[in-house]
Scaffold this motif. Structure first.
Motif, short mmCIF file in Angstrom:
data_model
loop_
_atom_site.label_atom_id
_atom_site.label_comp_id
_atom_site.label_asym_id
_atom_site.label_seq_id
_atom_site.Cartn_x
_atom_site.Cartn_y
_atom_site.Cartn_z
N ASP A 69 0.84 -1.22 0.00
CA ASP A 69 0.00 0.00 0.00
C ASP A 69 0.86 1.25 0.00
O ASP A 69 0.55 2.23 -0.69
N PHE A 70 1.96 1.24 0.77
CA PHE A 70 2.85 2.40 0.83
C PHE A 70 3.48 2.65 -0.54
O PHE A 70 3.56 3.80 -0.99
N LYS A 71 3.95 1.60 -1.20
CA LYS A 71 4.57 1.76 -2.52
C LYS A 71 3.56 2.29 -3.54
O LYS A 71 3.89 3.16 -4.36
N ILE A 72 2.34 1.80 -3.47
CA ILE A 72 1.30 2.25 -4.41
C ILE A 72 0.94 3.70 -4.14
O ILE A 72 0.81 4.51 -5.08
N GLU A 73 0.80 4.08 -2.86
CA GLU A 73 0.49 5.47 -2.51
C GLU A 73 1.61 6.40 -2.96
O GLU A 73 1.36 7.50 -3.45
N LYS A 74 2.85 5.97 -2.76
CA LYS A 74 4.00 6.78 -3.17
C LYS A 74 4.01 6.97 -4.68
O LYS A 74 4.26 8.07 -5.18
N ALA A 75 3.73 5.90 -5.42
CA ALA A 75 3.67 6.01 -6.88
C ALA A 75 2.53 6.93 -7.31
O ALA A 75 2.69 7.71 -8.27
N ASP A 85 -1.58 2.36 -10.79
CA ASP A 85 -2.30 1.19 -11.31
C ASP A 85 -1.33 0.16 -11.89
O ASP A 85 -1.52 -1.05 -11.70
N ALA A 86 -0.29 0.64 -12.57
CA ALA A 86 0.71 -0.28 -13.14
C ALA A 86 1.46 -1.01 -12.03
O ALA A 86 1.69 -2.22 -12.11
N LEU A 87 1.81 -0.28 -10.95
CA LEU A 87 2.50 -0.90 -9.82
C LEU A 87 1.60 -1.90 -9.12
O LEU A 87 2.04 -3.00 -8.75
N ARG A 88 0.32 -1.55 -8.95
CA ARG A 88 -0.63 -2.47 -8.32
C ARG A 88 -0.75 -3.76 -9.14
O ARG A 88 -0.74 -4.86 -8.59
N ALA A 89 -0.83 -3.64 -10.47
CA ALA A 89 -0.91 -4.82 -11.34
C ALA A 89 0.38 -5.63 -11.28
O ALA A 89 0.35 -6.87 -11.26
N CYS A 90 1.52 -4.94 -11.21
CA CYS A 90 2.80 -5.63 -11.13
C CYS A 90 2.92 -6.42 -9.83
O CYS A 90 3.34 -7.56 -9.82
N ILE A 91 2.52 -5.80 -8.72
CA ILE A 91 2.56 -6.48 -7.42
C ILE A 91 1.62 -7.68 -7.42
O ILE A 91 1.97 -8.77 -6.95
N ALA A 92 0.44 -7.51 -7.98
CA ALA A 92 -0.55 -8.60 -8.03
C ALA A 92 -0.07 -9.75 -8.92
O ALA A 92 -0.42 -10.91 -8.67
N SER A 93 0.76 -9.44 -9.93
CA SER A 93 1.23 -10.48 -10.83
C SER A 93 2.27 -11.39 -10.17
O SER A 93 2.50 -12.49 -10.65
N GLY A 94 2.89 -10.89 -9.10
CA GLY A 94 3.91 -11.69 -8.42
C GLY A 94 5.30 -11.48 -8.99
O GLY A 94 6.24 -12.19 -8.61
N ASP A 95 5.45 -10.52 -9.90
CA ASP A 95 6.77 -10.23 -10.48
C ASP A 95 7.72 -9.79 -9.36
O ASP A 95 7.40 -8.90 -8.58
N ILE A 96 8.87 -10.40 -9.30
CA ILE A 96 9.82 -10.16 -8.21
C ILE A 96 10.39 -8.74 -8.25
O ILE A 96 10.79 -8.20 -7.22
N SER A 97 10.40 -8.11 -9.43
CA SER A 97 11.02 -6.79 -9.57
C SER A 97 10.24 -5.69 -8.84
O SER A 97 10.81 -4.66 -8.50
N CYS A 98 8.97 -5.91 -8.58
CA CYS A 98 8.18 -4.86 -7.95
C CYS A 98 7.58 -5.28 -6.61
O CYS A 98 6.75 -4.57 -6.06
#
Length: 162
Positions: A69-75, A85-98
């Motif tokens: 939530d903090f990372k998404i709010e900061k973005a 929205d892109a960060l939220r989708a990236c986190i939900a995808s399980g991609d290790i980079s985000c």
């Protein structure tokens, strides 16, 4: 004097004395004091371990959600709604980079353990294959009258000549 081998003696010898208590529990021969000892020695430690794992899982999940939530709010505040929205989708995808940097959950630790064990088995197989190839090469070198190669043995930390 002849000694008889019973389930109780064998399980006690092997350090599995609680099995005879379980047998008594299911056959109805367990006395009140024995039952208290069983609870104190078996059930309480198992419950403690399960409680620890449960608290660890809940704490890791809570920390993960706060970090995400903090990372998404900061973005959102720094880059806008599209980036959030892109960060939220990236986190939900399980991609290790985000993924947020947080405490690993018990499941993640177990997966890491399995990956390390798999890597260990691969390295052990490669090491055995290398030793086999070196032994074959040394046999050929000996037949030709050349010096043999040395192999470092990690288990004994010694060098041996083949």
């Amino acid at each position: 004097m002849k000694q008889s081998i019973t389930l109780g003696k064998v399980t006690e010898f092997m350090g599995l004395g609680f099995l005879s208590t379980l047998k008594d529990l299911f056959t109805g021969k367990l006395e009140k004091e024995d039952f208290r000892n069983f609870l104190r020695k078996v059930v309480v430690p198992l419950a403690s371990i399960l409680l620890f794992i449960g608290l660890w899982h809940m704490g890791a999940k809570s920390l993960y959600n706060k970090e995400a939530d903090f990372k998404i709010e900061k973005a959102l505040t720094e880059q806008g709604q599209e980036a959030a929205d892109a960060l939220r989708a990236c986190i939900a995808s399980g991609d290790i980079s985000c993924q947020p940097n947080t405490l690993p959950s018990p499941a993640q630790v177990w997966d890491s353990y399995k990956a390390l064990l798999k890597d260990h088995n691969i390295i052990s197989a490669d090491k055995a294959e290398f030793i086999e190839k070196t032994a074959t090469l040394n046999a050929e070198r000996l037949a030709e009258g050349k010096a043999v190669l040395l192999i470092q043995d990690d288990h004994h930390l010694s060098t041996r000549l083949l």
